[in-house]
Scaffold this motif. Structure first.
Motif: not given
Length: 111
Positions: A12, A15, A17, A19, A25, A27, A42, A49
């Motif tokens: 995602t 956000s 994210q 996973s 959630s 994606w 990451r 961020y």
């Protein structure tokens, strides 16, 4: 040494994210990546961020225009890296979406 076996991940972008479960959630993209590639992705999300937070702090200085804003430039550059990585690791649906939105051509134009 990290495992070089590719595993399926669901990404995602908004956000940041990542996973391994498709049902946790909503994606955006499905990719196949090694542990090392996921660490790199990451790090890109962490950079976005961090730059976003710096931009929030800078936003309280109203005289700096967007096109002179280093934090926004950093976010833009890192998003290019994220989408390039998703394009390279993604399934055909991910690549098609990136192509249809002309994200790769926009990335290539600015390099």
């Amino acid at each position: 040494m990290m495992d070089q076996t590719k595993k399926t991940y669901y990404i995602t972008v908004g956000s940041g994210q990542i996973s391994q479960l498709s049902t946790v959630s909503a994606w955006d993209f499905k990719i196949e990546a090694t542990d090392e590639e996921i660490v790199q992705l990451r790090e890109y999300f962490d950079q976005v961020y961090s730059a976003d937070f710096q931009g929030f702090l800078r936003s309280h200085t109203p005289y700096v225009q967007y096109h002179y804003d280093r934090e926004n430039d950093a976010i833009d550059e890192t998003h290019k890296k994220v989408y390039r990585m998703i394009y390279e690791l993604g399934d055909e649906e991910a690549r098609e979406h990136i192509r249809s939105q002309q994200l790769m051509s926009k990335i290539d134009e600015q390099e």
